[in-house]
Write a protein that holds these residues in place. Structure first.
Motif, PDB file in Angstrom:
ATOM      1  N   TYR A  93      70.142  37.572  49.491  1.00 32.47           N
ATOM      2  CA  TYR A  93      70.573  38.721  49.588  1.00 32.47           C
ATOM      3  C   TYR A  93      69.892  39.970  48.843  1.00 32.47           C
ATOM      4  CZ  TYR A  93      74.687  36.902  52.080  1.00 32.47           C
ATOM      5  OH  TYR A  93      75.358  36.372  52.787  1.00 32.47           O
ATOM      6  N   GLU A  94      69.157  39.360  47.716  1.00 28.60           N
ATOM      7  CA  GLU A  94      68.265  40.094  46.970  1.00 28.60           C
ATOM      8  C   GLU A  94      68.757  41.486  46.608  1.00 28.60           C
ATOM      9  OE1 GLU A  94      64.284  40.572  48.824  1.00 28.60           O
ATOM     10  OE2 GLU A  94      63.890  38.516  48.664  1.00 28.60           O
ATOM     11  N   GLN A  95      70.138  41.711  46.108  1.00 33.44           N
ATOM     12  CA  GLN A  95      70.633  42.845  45.575  1.00 33.44           C
ATOM     13  C   GLN A  95      69.806  43.265  44.377  1.00 33.44           C
ATOM     14  OE1 GLN A  95      74.263  43.798  47.775  1.00 33.44           O
ATOM     15  NE2 GLN A  95      74.955  42.768  45.851  1.00 33.44           N
ATOM     16  N   THR A  96      69.886  42.148  43.337  1.00 35.23           N
ATOM     17  CA  THR A  96      69.035  42.419  42.264  1.00 35.23           C
ATOM     18  C   THR A  96      67.599  43.111  42.334  1.00 35.23           C
ATOM     19  OG1 THR A  96      70.546  40.673  40.993  1.00 35.23           O
ATOM     20  CG2 THR A  96      68.456  41.778  39.912  1.00 35.23           C
ATOM     21  N   ARG A  97      66.889  42.435  43.117  1.00 35.61           N
ATOM     22  CA  ARG A  97      65.708  43.021  43.374  1.00 35.61           C
ATOM     23  C   ARG A  97      65.663  44.346  43.965  1.00 35.61           C
ATOM     24  NH1 ARG A  97      60.403  41.453  43.195  1.00 35.61           N
ATOM     25  NH2 ARG A  97      59.046  42.371  44.677  1.00 35.61           N
ATOM     26  N   LYS A 101      64.039  47.915  42.199  1.00 34.20           N
ATOM     27  CA  LYS A 101      63.222  48.761  42.945  1.00 34.20           C
ATOM     28  C   LYS A 101      63.609  50.235  42.684  1.00 34.20           C
ATOM     29  CE  LYS A 101      61.605  45.470  46.478  1.00 34.20           C
ATOM     30  NZ  LYS A 101      61.466  45.211  48.045  1.00 34.20           N
ATOM     31  N   LEU A 102      64.946  50.422  42.905  1.00 33.30           N
ATOM     32  CA  LEU A 102      65.624  51.815  42.797  1.00 33.30           C
ATOM     33  C   LEU A 102      65.502  52.127  41.017  1.00 33.30           C
ATOM     34  CD1 LEU A 102      68.770  51.329  44.895  1.00 33.30           C
ATOM     35  CD2 LEU A 102      66.553  52.896  45.227  1.00 33.30           C
ATOM     36  N   ILE A 103      65.495  51.353  40.362  1.00 36.03           N
ATOM     37  CA  ILE A 103      65.332  51.579  38.894  1.00 36.03           C
ATOM     38  C   ILE A 103      64.118  51.738  38.529  1.00 36.03           C
ATOM     39  CG2 ILE A 103      65.424  50.427  36.487  1.00 36.03           C
ATOM     40  CD1 ILE A 103      68.251  48.826  37.622  1.00 36.03           C
ATOM     41  N   SER A 104      63.273  51.393  39.107  1.00 37.08           N
ATOM     42  CA  SER A 104      61.797  51.784  39.028  1.00 37.08           C
ATOM     43  C   SER A 104      61.561  53.211  39.465  1.00 37.08           C
ATOM     44  CB  SER A 104      60.710  50.662  39.448  1.00 37.08           C
ATOM     45  OG  SER A 104      59.492  51.056  39.272  1.00 37.08           O
ATOM     46  N   LYS A 105      61.911  53.391  40.675  1.00 36.52           N
ATOM     47  CA  LYS A 105      61.844  54.534  41.308  1.00 36.52           C
ATOM     48  C   LYS A 105      62.175  55.854  40.521  1.00 36.52           C
ATOM     49  CE  LYS A 105      63.182  57.067  45.676  1.00 36.52           C
ATOM     50  NZ  LYS A 105      63.860  56.734  46.932  1.00 36.52           N
ATOM     51  N   LEU A 125      58.024  43.955  39.307  1.00 36.30           N
ATOM     52  CA  LEU A 125      59.086  44.798  39.147  1.00 36.30           C
ATOM     53  C   LEU A 125      59.173  45.282  37.790  1.00 36.30           C
ATOM     54  CD1 LEU A 125      61.393  44.484  42.308  1.00 36.30           C
ATOM     55  CD2 LEU A 125      59.725  46.175  41.988  1.00 36.30           C
ATOM     56  N   LEU A 126      59.509  43.938  37.112  1.00 35.96           N
ATOM     57  CA  LEU A 126      59.930  44.113  35.520  1.00 35.96           C
ATOM     58  C   LEU A 126      58.643  44.738  35.027  1.00 35.96           C
ATOM     59  CD1 LEU A 126      61.716  40.859  34.816  1.00 35.96           C
ATOM     60  CD2 LEU A 126      62.577  43.112  34.896  1.00 35.96           C
ATOM     61  N   LYS A 127      57.314  44.459  35.226  1.00 37.34           N
ATOM     62  CA  LYS A 127      56.241  45.152  34.403  1.00 37.34           C
ATOM     63  C   LYS A 127      56.089  46.355  34.825  1.00 37.34           C
ATOM     64  CE  LYS A 127      52.342  42.442  34.697  1.00 37.34           C
ATOM     65  NZ  LYS A 127      51.512  41.596  35.169  1.00 37.34           N
ATOM     66  N   GLU A 128      56.462  47.011  36.359  1.00 37.41           N
ATOM     67  CA  GLU A 128      56.406  48.233  36.783  1.00 37.41           C
ATOM     68  C   GLU A 128      57.344  48.989  36.032  1.00 37.41           C
ATOM     69  OE1 GLU A 128      57.934  49.974  40.792  1.00 37.41           O
ATOM     70  OE2 GLU A 128      56.060  48.656  41.044  1.00 37.41           O
ATOM     71  N   ILE A 129      58.602  48.510  35.742  1.00 40.12           N
ATOM     72  CA  ILE A 129      59.561  49.425  35.091  1.00 40.12           C
ATOM     73  C   ILE A 129      58.928  49.521  33.620  1.00 40.12           C
ATOM     74  CG2 ILE A 129      61.990  49.287  34.136  1.00 40.12           C
ATOM     75  CD1 ILE A 129      62.876  47.822  36.721  1.00 40.12           C
ATOM     76  N   ASN A 130      58.462  48.615  33.355  1.00 43.54           N
ATOM     77  CA  ASN A 130      58.112  48.558  31.444  1.00 43.54           C
ATOM     78  C   ASN A 130      56.900  49.608  31.465  1.00 43.54           C
ATOM     79  OD1 ASN A 130      58.505  47.206  29.093  1.00 43.54           O
ATOM     80  ND2 ASN A 130      56.215  46.365  29.369  1.00 43.54           N
ATOM     81  N   SER A 131      56.273  49.792  32.657  1.00 44.55           N
ATOM     82  CA  SER A 131      55.243  50.752  32.155  1.00 44.55           C
ATOM     83  C   SER A 131      55.773  52.243  32.072  1.00 44.55           C
ATOM     84  CB  SER A 131      54.272  50.828  33.504  1.00 44.55           C
ATOM     85  OG  SER A 131      54.717  51.260  34.598  1.00 44.55           O
ATOM     86  N   LYS A 132      56.988  52.350  32.548  1.00 40.17           N
ATOM     87  CA  LYS A 132      57.751  53.786  32.637  1.00 40.17           C
ATOM     88  C   LYS A 132      58.763  53.889  31.499  1.00 40.17           C
ATOM     89  CE  LYS A 132      57.250  53.664  37.365  1.00 40.17           C
ATOM     90  NZ  LYS A 132      57.966  53.758  38.707  1.00 40.17           N
ATOM     91  N   ASN A 133      59.337  52.891  31.120  1.00 41.92           N
ATOM     92  CA  ASN A 133      60.614  52.885  30.465  1.00 41.92           C
ATOM     93  C   ASN A 133      60.783  51.454  29.810  1.00 41.92           C
ATOM     94  OD1 ASN A 133      63.210  53.687  29.384  1.00 41.92           O
ATOM     95  ND2 ASN A 133      63.573  54.870  30.961  1.00 41.92           N
ATOM     96  N   GLY A 134      62.151  51.221  29.000  1.00 53.31           N
ATOM     97  CA  GLY A 134      62.003  49.917  28.207  1.00 53.31           C
ATOM     98  C   GLY A 134      62.492  48.798  29.115  1.00 53.31           C
TER      99      GLY A 134
END
Length: 295
Positions: A93-97, A101-105, A125-134
């Motif tokens: 179902y990939e609800q977490t993934r 994506k939205l958290i990063s967006k 995605l974790l690396k993408e988020i990490n480049s913007k926030n914690g």
């Protein structure tokens, strides 16, 4: 998978600054199939019927995007406090993934609790988020023994697999560590296991270990736990009844000595263990990234 209706996905956390710096909590699934014998989420106060059955939340990602778009200041979103968001149904179902994506967006950070190495699927995605926030990932590991982990956490990957996942996340620049919670009185509360786990944490790149040296016990949770003790640890239930009676907080009997051993080992390997230090360490990276972006 059965889906249940949900009005909201994110909830504001009152004391998040004291617990891993989380600003919002989010659970995309209700229930968990891991069958950990000690799980506090079985407690009646959470009103989760048939806890072992995983249910999704209807239109979760649509609701989440609406909520994220209304927040003016991106904070840290905690995922998985009640139910492991990386349950086997997440593969389909990939609800977490989708949520990541939205958290990063929208530029939010994330704090994830899990026992599953399925999280490795989402390193991109974790690396993408990490480049913007914690980003902080917390693997629950209660024992360094794979054989014991199979008994107390039967439907989840063994401790060694979780350590391997920590290594891969750490090698990819993700701030990752261990929640050594709970410590089960008369089962996992011994010096050698604690020393061994801290040593393994160091070997596999964990940045922190946090523990409260005990477990909770109440209502339905206690009944389920005692039933499993009778099955796997003969005589231990009687020790609990004698020592703790109906106490909610079951701190290990040798707390002072074990916590001293734990902190000494953490200091030896340079592993963080104090909550304030853990929060400062991963949020410090946020400020550093923001300064780089500014200049």
């Amino acid at each position: 998978m059965e889906f249940i209706k949900a009005k909201t996905i994110m909830t504001k956390v009152k004391n998040g600054s004291e617990w891993y710096g989380v600003d919002y909590n989010m659970n995309l699934y209700r229930g968990c199939p891991h069958r950990c014998i000690y799980c506090d989420s079985r407690s009646n106060c959470y009103h989760i019927d048939n806890f072992d059955v995983v249910r999704g939340k209807e239109n979760a990602l649509l609701i989440l995007e609406k909520e994220l778009s209304k927040k003016k200041i991106p904070g840290i979103i905690g995922i998985g406090a009640m139910s492991d968001t990386y349950n086997p149904l997440e593969l389909e179902y990939e609800q977490t993934r989708g949520a990541l994506k939205l958290i990063s967006k929208y530029g939010f950070g994330v704090s994830i609790d899990t026992k599953s190495d399925l999280i490795l699927r989402d390193i991109d995605l974790l690396k993408e988020i990490n480049s913007k926030n914690g980003v902080i990932i917390k693997f629950t590991i209660t024992t360094p023994s794979d054989d014991l982990s199979k008994i107390i956490e039967p439907n989840v990957c063994i401790s060694s697999k979780r350590l391997e996942a920590i290594k891969k996340l750490s090698d990819n620049g993700i701030f990752v560590g261990i929640m050594m919670n709970p410590v089960l009185p008369f089962i996992t509360d011994n010096e050698e296991d604690i020393k061994n786990l801290v040593n393994l944490a160091h070997q596999y790149g964990a940045k922190f270990i946090h523990t409260y040296m005990g477990m909770t016990s109440r209502e339905n949770q206690r009944d389920y736990y005692f039933d499993k003790l009778d099955k796997h640890f003969i005589g231990v239930k009687d020790q609990y009844i004698h020592y703790y009676k109906d106490s909610y907080n079951c701190i290990v009997p040798n707390y002072k000595r074990l916590y001293q051993v734990f902190t000494e080992e953490c200091k030896k390997y340079g592993i963080l263990y104090n909550m304030d230090d853990i929060i400062k360490a991963y949020k410090k990276e946020i400020n550093h990234n923001e300064q780089i972006t500014l200049f």
